[in-house]
Scaffold this motif. Structure first.
Motif, PDB file in Angstrom:
ATOM      1  N   GLY A 117       0.870  -1.308  -0.230  1.00 35.94           N
ATOM      2  CA  GLY A 117      -0.063  -0.009   0.079  1.00 35.94           C
ATOM      3  C   GLY A 117       0.959   1.533  -0.231  1.00 35.94           C
ATOM      4  N   GLY A 118       0.488   2.244  -0.996  1.00 38.70           N
ATOM      5  CA  GLY A 118       1.190   3.258  -0.626  1.00 38.70           C
ATOM      6  C   GLY A 118       1.041   4.389   0.186  1.00 38.70           C
ATOM      7  N   ASP A 119       0.373   3.629   1.544  1.00 42.72           N
ATOM      8  CA  ASP A 119       0.166   4.209   2.309  1.00 42.72           C
ATOM      9  C   ASP A 119       1.026   4.527   3.619  1.00 42.72           C
ATOM     10  OD1 ASP A 119      -1.704   6.303   2.159  1.00 42.72           O
ATOM     11  OD2 ASP A 119      -3.611   4.963   3.556  1.00 42.72           O
ATOM     12  N   ALA A 120       1.774   3.064   3.153  1.00 43.92           N
ATOM     13  CA  ALA A 120       2.888   1.948   4.407  1.00 43.92           C
ATOM     14  C   ALA A 120       4.084   2.412   3.953  1.00 43.92           C
ATOM     15  CB  ALA A 120       2.821   0.785   3.453  1.00 43.92           C
ATOM     16  N   PHE A 121       4.568   2.925   2.345  1.00 46.34           N
ATOM     17  CA  PHE A 121       6.057   3.357   1.692  1.00 46.34           C
ATOM     18  C   PHE A 121       5.330   5.391   2.001  1.00 46.34           C
ATOM     19  CE2 PHE A 121       7.990   5.272  -0.819  1.00 46.34           C
ATOM     20  CZ  PHE A 121       8.972   4.742  -1.586  1.00 46.34           C
ATOM     21  N   ALA A 122       4.634   5.746   2.491  1.00 48.29           N
ATOM     22  CA  ALA A 122       4.708   7.031   2.298  1.00 48.29           C
ATOM     23  C   ALA A 122       5.057   7.611   3.871  1.00 48.29           C
ATOM     24  CB  ALA A 122       3.377   7.981   2.256  1.00 48.29           C
ATOM     25  N   ALA A 123       4.141   5.961   4.987  1.00 50.59           N
ATOM     26  CA  ALA A 123       4.370   6.294   6.276  1.00 50.59           C
ATOM     27  C   ALA A 123       6.465   6.147   6.792  1.00 50.59           C
ATOM     28  CB  ALA A 123       4.383   5.157   7.287  1.00 50.59           C
ATOM     29  N   LEU A 124       6.878   6.106   6.048  1.00 48.54           N
ATOM     30  CA  LEU A 124       8.605   5.468   6.004  1.00 48.54           C
ATOM     31  C   LEU A 124       9.061   7.305   5.473  1.00 48.54           C
ATOM     32  CD1 LEU A 124       9.409   2.505   4.414  1.00 48.54           C
ATOM     33  CD2 LEU A 124       9.374   2.544   7.377  1.00 48.54           C
ATOM     34  N   GLY A 125       9.845   7.627   6.002  1.00 50.43           N
ATOM     35  CA  GLY A 125      10.974   8.471   5.892  1.00 50.43           C
ATOM     36  C   GLY A 125       9.815  10.225   6.493  1.00 50.43           C
ATOM     37  N   GLU A 126      10.074  11.532   6.119  1.00 51.66           N
ATOM     38  CA  GLU A 126       9.050  12.520   6.108  1.00 51.66           C
ATOM     39  C   GLU A 126       8.924  13.001   4.631  1.00 51.66           C
ATOM     40  OE1 GLU A 126      11.077  15.412   8.492  1.00 51.66           O
ATOM     41  OE2 GLU A 126      10.715  13.866   9.984  1.00 51.66           O
ATOM     42  N   THR A 127       7.395  13.799   4.994  1.00 53.65           N
ATOM     43  CA  THR A 127       7.083  13.854   3.333  1.00 53.65           C
ATOM     44  C   THR A 127       7.832  15.639   2.988  1.00 53.65           C
ATOM     45  OG1 THR A 127       4.729  13.262   3.897  1.00 53.65           O
ATOM     46  CG2 THR A 127       4.945  14.600   2.246  1.00 53.65           C
ATOM     47  N   PRO A 128       8.403  15.178   1.634  1.00 53.72           N
ATOM     48  CA  PRO A 128       7.956  14.418   0.503  1.00 53.72           C
ATOM     49  C   PRO A 128       9.147  13.915   0.071  1.00 53.72           C
ATOM     50  CG  PRO A 128       9.585  16.214  -0.015  1.00 53.72           C
ATOM     51  CD  PRO A 128       8.833  16.541   1.707  1.00 53.72           C
ATOM     52  N   SER A 129      10.098  13.459   1.672  1.00 53.62           N
ATOM     53  CA  SER A 129      10.715  12.487   0.768  1.00 53.62           C
ATOM     54  C   SER A 129      10.363  11.240   1.353  1.00 53.62           C
ATOM     55  CB  SER A 129      12.161  12.676   1.841  1.00 53.62           C
ATOM     56  OG  SER A 129      12.576  13.735   1.065  1.00 53.62           O
ATOM     57  N   THR A 130       9.807  10.413   1.037  1.00 55.37           N
ATOM     58  CA  THR A 130       9.038   9.208   1.944  1.00 55.37           C
ATOM     59  C   THR A 130       9.637   8.006   1.325  1.00 55.37           C
ATOM     60  OG1 THR A 130       7.494   8.838  -0.060  1.00 55.37           O
ATOM     61  CG2 THR A 130       6.211  10.117   2.213  1.00 55.37           C
TER      62      THR A 130
END
Ligand SMILES: Cc1cc2nc3c(=O)[nH]c(=O)nc-3n(C[C@H](O)[C@H](O)[C@H](O)COP(=O)(O)O)c2cc1C
Ligand code: SF4
Ligand code: FES
Lengths: 202, 434, 905
Positions: B225-238
């Motif tokens: 899932g995209g959200d799991a990826f976005a949960a890593l790092g810090e927006t926008p560098s996910t």
């Protein structure tokens, strides 16, 4: 009369068939043609031109842009030593000088016995095993003068090292299939999908 | 303190000796992401990638989802994968291609499905002979397995994929030059506008160009899932990112690290990562994102590994290559060698880049070899300014592509920080480091 | 608010603070230039796609997101855009580019041909740094290398603008030169043993912005500041390219293409560009060349006495001819005839027709030499302009190879085809340079053109007949269907390029095909592909049997003409071939050759030989020597191109001015003066004192030419000429691009001294629009007699007689640089036929026709249709004497088609 050997000619024709426009096969075919004698002779370039539908001058012009494609003859083994930044920091320049000594030729030249051509390479993207050395585009990972000399001696003695094919060979693996997705099938799929998309949005 | 708890997204199989085979791939969840994607609608797949906020890993860091959304609707469009990896000291794609080619293929297929592209090309740097063989074998196996070709994995989607070898020219990493090269021409970057191949690309048709690492992230993003990826790092560098660490470090290599959570100091000094400087010396300068990027220095070591964080300090994370230069390094020589690279690799179209790079290189060579003059320093900077007016970052340019304005980075960095070293070369008639 | 109509095509931009209007889609560099702001550039050429590589044209452009440096040659003008060309930032960027360019540029300006007209030099002078900051070694290359016989390359001077390589690929379609290498090692190169032998190579020399490319005929010939120049029209072929001709120290040195928008877009072919050498002549002053030598210029009138031509005074020579004409006028006007006229000016053509038709009373005048088309038909067909052909939806090619015959027309049509502006349907009997870009090819074998036309017109029987040929059908049903589709309902938007597809078949085949196409597709227009210089002007002036000046028939002379000519011939005269036959059998006593050489130009050698064996009187009006002078009784030396003023008319009927740059050598006269003197001897009261008087007389008495006076043609708006029958006011493209035509801005624009002082009161300075002529020749459109070609037997091949640009024509032979490039005779045969005959390329074979048996080398050529053999006209076998002319030996012009048996020796 074909300048390419019959099997290479067939491979070249298969390559042409993989692309929407013939000219795209120019570089892959040049790689194949180069396997034959290590470099691209005028006759080979004329044949490539004919295969992809351009003039020989355009083939020559294109070829000359690329470091890996050669118009001049090369030795049996092309040794590329990187001296770019990561290798420079690890003694790439010194390594290159050493390779010149071992092979008996300056960078850009070919040893008198035709065994080695030595080149100064730009970064070869193997910067954690430095200084980086390639022979016939294979990473040999001889990072010390001693390991390089040992390998050079084996090659010079005529031993074939399986990891290092003849110069000019880029890939020993052939594509086993042609294109299979039939454009008509593709078009049908596309319109079906569009229709379902439309349904989903409306 | 390093944060090394994040999952391995693109390097999970690297530990296996047979990581590049179809068997190993299938045994470790291979093609599951693709299977899942094929059950979704293309726009749902795009939505996941958007949600992941996946930034391009090729250098410019443009969000993949945004790029995809710009693709002009057309009956024919192409997807082209950039595996030219030639930015000095960048060697992460090399690893992915040789060690996990199926993951790359799976990523490409997912992208192609999302974009409804039926023909894709993977452009691989010609010098990667082993990589080309592994990738071609993998592709043959994938065709045989039914993952590529007509109605892949029994879906209603068909696609052909061609592995295309390059032939040795750094500039072909620049996406429009890559397309020219793929068309069988000299690798001359195309003039902008159009600014993106999404409007006019390969053969004049709409085209998406993405980097190998960018693609390799897709199977995980779809599976988790995209959200799991976005949960890593810090927006926008996910997510995570591959960092290719080279130069004066104990353990050079490629490290997959969660974005932003670690700093350059972590990367270079953590014993589990770079392990510090072998000589025990200090960091004199380091390049944070490929030789096109302006240099960083000891005082920048605590900058987090994030796109925005590096940009804020006037450089770029670029291709994720970090080169460490300790205090035994001659800065004139480093700048000269990098400039020589650009001079050899300039395609030759634009006057400032073609002539400027050669001229700069020759001046630097003179300086390094004891023939320098004091006025050469200002001359160098003025010529740099003629290539990239204002010498600011991101650069202004007088050229077609950004190779031109990349040339001044190292020269400007070296002269601004180590002017005395240059003057010493002039005074002492040569280099005291050799 | 009402919508402003022009808002869709124009935008408003600000350049250096001034608000100007630009065309939508126009590049900033052009918009600025039109507004009077010149932005420096090197790679940009207004007639090629911009590439934006030299970066010299960087200016600050703000489209709403703040100003950035952008190449003006690659940024389209958009509404409300702000452009700054003179800021410090722009200056620094441009100076930087200039300095970079000079880094590797040699400083050999004093010995460089380009010195004095070099944009790099000029800009360095204007803005460049006073001193170089570059102290390292420059790039070195071996000095000039030959890219071809005509073009040399000095690689050190090259600034990599890619104008030449782009021209070769994009405009000429012959990518024989390309960049070699990468980065600052880039050089222009050809492939080994494949020189840049393009008919258009000279254009690269003209557009090279530095002295990297030089032409052998001009190298070191002059310094630009010594050059004098006039604008003129090239009459090397009937396209009529606008050119500038330059001379230095009394010799012609160079021709440059002028950017005439409706015609040549600044291009020229090498024959036109370098053929000036023939005007200079090769006389080195030491030893007189033989009269038969085509490189010799004729400088004195001559009369044959006791078997030899001896120099005489003009009055003696003229009275010799005049007395013969007077005799004929009184006894039998039909015993006089004239062949030729396409080398004349309009004024020459008009005076000669007036003399022979209007004073002597013979209608036997023919400007074509059996290789043209029926003049009445050509003049009656609805005529297209070159622009109309280039912008047509569909173009039918029913002509020879245009690259060989009308080279710049080829460029124009190729460009449109490549840009997908039009679809070509190629009916030629062999593949031509345009076939590669044609949409459909429906090859018509010799004699089959009417059948193919009928097939296009939907006649099923014609298709069946074509299929019955020994070698079967040359095209498939789908090809025919797609061609028909391209022609639409009534031929609207269709242009037929019509010329001779073969000189070894009867012209009636093509003529009949044209009538069929016209009847079926009445809205289609026709562009005549007649080759020779001013052939259209000659036809307009009535130089063909059965017609009078102004496209009228003998029966319908215009009132104005009638009032000026004492008489109008009552009997239709003879064609050139008929005249030769009549001269041979003694029924024609006087034959005037007006710049024509039947030995070279007529494709029936036996007919010519027989004519020359006769005892009649042969009068040659010519500028050059030639084999024909062995037989001449009177020689009248004439001024040639660049030595005479006046006007000329191109294939589309465009009347434009000829500039006089040189004074004709010795006692040679302008063509019109010779006729005028003869007319006076016959009692005519012509009051011509200068060529402009003749131009004005044409305007006064020839239908269709009204308004096209010397004064009207001297107006700036008519710089590119006036198209006959066009009702639109003529316009000329705006500024010349100084980069495209170096040197041209500074030189004198027009040198027509002979026009001075002849401004006529009533024709004031308005530009003329000529009225359409009376459609009195239209009967020839319907009289479509059915010509039939006999079936081909099982052993023969049918001859296709074609032209090559580098044949034995006077301009080629007289120009040393071109003469070396002449093609030699070979029989081109389809590989299948060659195989069948057991022959291979390079073998010698015997060709046997009813007329002769000759031996020629053969060449396999897949572009030749099975069952045919292609032979070039007016070429000789390698090493043979120039008079030998294999095609002419074989051909019998009285046959509808000519067949040969080809055998191995
Ligand atoms: C001179 C130059 C070299 C480049 N080299 C590479 C390269 O080797 N690999 C790559 O992926 N991108 C490279 N890029 C960036 C590409 O132009 C492009 O931005 C990228 O492939 C897009 O993929 P992404 O969005 O997935 O990052 C280069 C750019 C420039 C200007
Ligand atoms: S900036 Fe350099 S590399 Fe880029 S297009 Fe221009 S010349 Fe080529
Ligand atoms: S870049 Fe505009 S003229 Fe060359």
């Amino acid at each position: 009369m074909s300048a390419l050997t019959p099997d290479r000619r067939t491979r070249a024709e298969h390559l042409v068939a993989l692309y929407p426009e013939k000219r795209s096969a120019l570089i892959p075919i040049c790689h194949i043609a180069q396997e034959q004698e290590g470099h691209l002779t005028d006759e080979l370039m004329i044949e490539v031109a004919e295969l992809v539908g351009v003039t020989p001058a355009e083939v020559q012009g294109t070829v000359s842009f690329y470091d890996m494609l050669r118009i001049e003859p090369v030795g049996k083994y092309v040794v590329s030593v990187c001296t770019n930044i990561a290798c420079l920091l690890a003694g790439g320049e010194e390594m290159l000088e050493h390779v010149e000594k071992t092979t008996g030729t300056r960078r850009g030249g070919t040893s008198s016995d035709g065994m080695f051509t030595v080149e100064e390479a730009e970064c070869l993207a193997d910067c954690d095993v430095v200084p980086c050395v390639q022979i016939n585009n294979r990473f040999v990972r001889t990072t010390t003068p001693e390991t390089f000399d040992a390998l050079a001696a084996r090659l010079r003695s005529g031993e074939t090292v399986t990891d290092i094919p003849t110069s000019g060979i880029v890939s020993r693996v052939e594509r086993s299939v042609g294109l299979v997705a039939d454009p008509e099938v593709v078009a049908q799929e596309r319109s079906a999908l569009r229709a379902s998309d439309q349904k989903a949005t409306s | 303190m390093s944060q090394l708890t994040a999952p391995k997204i693109v390097t999970s199989r690297i530990g296996f000796d047979d990581s590049f085979t179809l068997d190993r791939f299938l045994a470790t969840g291979g093609y599951e992401g693709l299977r899942k994607a094929l059950t979704m609608s293309p726009s749902e797949v795009c939505a996941q990638v958007d949600a992941a906020s996946l930034l391009g890993r090729g250098g410019a860091g443009f969000p993949a989802g945004r790029k995809w959304s710009m693709l002009r609707k057309n009956d024919v469009s192409y997807l082209v994968i950039n595996g030219d990896e030639s930015e000095p000291a960048t060697f992460k794609d090399h690893l992915l291609i040789e060690r996990d080619p199926h993951q790359l293929i799976e990523g490409v297929l997912i992208a192609a499905y999302a974009l409804q592209v039926n023909q894709a090309f993977i452009f691989i740097r010609g010098e990667f002979a082993l990589g080309l063989e592994r990738l071609q074998s993998a592709l043959n196996d994938a065709y045989a397995y039914g993952a590529v070709g007509t109605k892949i994995l029994n879906s209603s989607f068909s696609i052909d994929l061609v592995v295309h070898p390059g032939a040795g020219a750094y500039i072909c990493g620049e996406e429009t030059s890559l397309l020219e090269s793929l068309e069988g021409k000299r690798g001359f970057p195309r003039i902008k506008p159009p600014f993106f191949p999404a409007a006019i690309g390969l053969y004049g048709e709409p085209t998406v160009v993405n980097n190998v690492e960018t693609m390799s992230n897709l199977p995980w993003i779809i599976s988790n899932g995209g959200d799991a990826f976005a949960a890593l790092g810090e927006t926008p560098s996910t997510g995570t990112r591959l960092f290719a660490l080279a130069g004066h470090v104990r353990n050079p290599g490629v490290y997959e690290l969660e974005m932003v959570k670690n700093t350059f100091r972590d990367l270079i000094f953590d014993p589990a990562l770079g392990g510090g400087i072998p000589s025990g010396g200090r960091v004199k300068a380091f390049i944070p994102g490929g030789v096109s990027a302006p240099w960083f220095y000891e005082e920048d070591l605590d900058t987090p590994l994030g796109q925005g964080q590096v940009a804020d300090k006037g450089s770029m994370l670029g291709s994720g290559s970090v080169v460490v230069m300790d205090d035994s390094t001659c800065m004139v020589r480093a700048a000269w060698r990098i400039t020589r690279f650009f001079s050899r690799e300039s395609c030759g179209q634009c006057t400032p880049c073609r002539e400027g790079s050669g001229w700069l290189e020759r001046i630097l060579y003179r300086l390094e070899h004891g023939e320098g003059r004091v006025e050469d320093l200002d001359l160098l900077l003025d010529l740099c300014d003629n290539i990239a007016p204002g010498l600011s970052w991101p650069p202004q340019q007088t050229t077609i592509c950004v190779l031109g304005p990349s040339i001044p980075s190292s020269i400007h960095s070296a002269i601004s920080h180590f002017r005395d070293e240059f003057l010493a070369h002039v005074k002492e008639g040569g280099c005291s480091y050799a | 608010m009402p919508e402003q109509p022009e808002s869709s095509t124009t935008v408003s931009i600000t350049i250096d603070g001034r608000e100007v209007v630009a065309k939508k889609g126009e590049m900033v560099i052009a918009a600025a230039e039109n507004a009077g702001t010149y932005i420096p550039r090197f790679c940009y050429h207004p007639r090629m796609k911009p590439v934006g590589v030299c970066r010299m044209c960087l200016v600050e452009v703000d489209s709403g997101r703040g100003p950035t440096l952008q190449p003006a040659c690659f940024i389209e003008a958009t509404d409300q855009m702000t452009v700054v060309t003179d800021s410090e930032k722009v200056k620094k960027a441009q100076d930087g580019v200039l300095e970079f360019l000079l880094a590797n540029h040699p400083l050999d300006c004093p010995v460089c041909d380009k010195g004095g007209e070099c944009p790099l030099q000029d800009q360095t002078l204007a803005h460049g740094p006073g001193e170089t900051r570059f102290i390292e070694e420059k790039r070195h290359f071996e000095k000039p290398i030959a890219l071809s016989e005509l073009v040399l390359l000095d690689r050190e001077r090259c600034i990599q603008c890619s104008r030449c390589t782009r021209f070769a690929e994009e405009v000429a379609g012959e990518a024989l030169i390309d960049f070699l290498g990468r980065g600052d090692q880039v050089e222009v190169a050809m492939f080994p043993d494949e020189p840049f032998s393009s008919y258009f190579s000279g254009n690269t020399v003209q557009i090279c912005p530095v002295g990297a490319l030089t032409a052998t005929p001009y190298r070191f010939a002059a310094r630009p500041w010594d050059l004098e120049q006039v604008e003129t029209t090239c009459t090397g072929c009937a396209v009529g390219c606008r050119v500038a001709v330059q001379s230095s120290s009394g010799r012609l040195t160079r021709l440059l293409g002028v950017d005439a928008d409706p015609v040549n877009h600044s291009w020229m072919c090498d024959k036109g560009r370098f053929g000036f050498e023939a005007v200079n002549g090769v006389d080195d002053g030491n030893e007189e060349l033989a009269l038969t030598d085509p490189t010799r210029r004729l400088t004195e009138p001559m009369v044959r006495k006791n078997g030899t031509l001896v120099p005489v005074s003009w009055s003696e020579a003229l009275s010799a001819v005049a007395s013969q004409l007077k005799d004929a006028k009184e006894k039998d006007p039909q015993s006089v005839g004239a062949i030729g006229g396409a080398q004349l000016t309009n004024e020459g053509a008009f005076t000669w027709t007036s003399l022979i038709k209007g004073i002597v009373g013979s209608d036997s005048v023919d400007a074509q030499l059996g290789d043209g088309l029926d003049a009445q038909l050509v003049l009656a067909l609805p005529r297209a302009t070159i622009d109309e052909a280039a912008n047509a939806c569909t173009v039918i090619l029913l002509s020879g190879d245009l690259r060989e015959e009308l080279p710049v027309l080829f460029l124009r049509l190729r460009h449109s085809a490549v840009e997908a502006k039009n679809s070509l349907i190629d009916l030629g009997p062999r593949t031509s340079a345009l076939s590669a870009v044609a949409k459909v090819r429906l090859p018509a074998r010799p004699g089959e053109a009417p059948l193919v036309a009928r097939a296009l017109a939907g006649d099923v029987a014609a298709v069946t007949q074509l299929k019955g040929h020994r070698e079967g059908h040359t095209f498939g049903d789908e090809d025919l269907a797609s061609a028909q589709h391209l022609l639409g309902e009534d031929g609207s938007g269709v242009v037929v390029v019509i010329g001779r597809t073969s000189v070894a078949e009867d012209a009636a085949f093509v003529e009949s095909a044209a009538r069929i196409l016209h009847q079926r597709y009445p809205n289609a227009k026709f562009l005549p592909a007649l080759r020779r210089g001013n052939v259209m002007g000659a036809l307009e002036m009535g130089m063909a049997p059965g017609i009078l000046p102004g496209e009228t028939s003998l029966a319908q002379p215009g009132a104005a003409l009638r009032s000026w000519w004492p008489l109008v011939p009552g009997i239709q005269g003879k064609t050139a071939l008929e005249q030769l036959a009549a001269f041979g059998d003694g029924s024609q006593e006087v034959l005037l050759l007006l710049g024509a050489d039947p030995l070279a130009d007529v494709a029936d050698g036996a007919l010519v030989e027989r004519a020359l064996r006769s005892s009649g009187s042969l009068v040659c009006v010519s500028g050059h020597g030639g084999a024909i002078l062995e037989r001449a009784d009177v020689v009248l030396p004439a001024a040639v191109v660049h030595e005479r003023a006046g006007t000329t008319t191109n294939i589309e009927g465009r009347v434009s001015r000829l500039g006089q740059k040189m004074v004709a050598p010795g006692l040679a006269w302008s063509d019109w003066m010779i006729a005028a003197e003869l007319a006076a001897a016959l009692g005519a009261q012509w009051e011509f004192t200068a060529v402009g008087d003749v131009t004005d007389q044409i305007a006064a008495v020839v239908q269709g030419f009204s308004g096209i006076s010397s004064n009207a043609l001297a107006q700036p708006a008519t710089r590119d000429g006036v198209v006959l029958g066009s009702t639109a006011a003529p316009t000329t493209a705006g500024l010349l691009d100084p980069m495209a035509t170096p040197g041209m801005v500074s030189a004198e624009e027009f040198g027509l001294g002979s026009y001075a002082g002849i401004v006529r009161g009533e024709e004031q300075a308005q530009a003329p629009t000529s009225g359409a002529g009376a459609p009195s020749l239209t009967t020839s459109l319907s009289s479509g007699e059915n010509v039939i070609s006999p079936a081909l037997d099982n052993y023969s091949l049918r001859i296709v007689g074609t032209h090559t640009l580098y044949d034995n024509g006077a301009n080629i032979v007289g120009s040393p640089s071109l003469s070396a490039l002449r093609k030699v005779a070979v029989a081109m045969v389809n590989p299948y036929d060659l195989d069948r005959l057991g022959l291979a390329t390079g073998d010698k074979a015997k060709l046997r026709s009813g007329r002769a048996t000759i031996i020629l080398p053969v060449e396999a050529d897949a572009g030749v249709l099975r069952g045919t053999v292609v032979l070039n006209a007016n070429v000789t076998v390698h090493g043979a004497e120039r008079r030998e002319n294999p095609l002419a030996s074989l051909v019998d012009s009285s046959l509808p088609v000519n067949d040969v048996v080809l055998e191995s020796l």
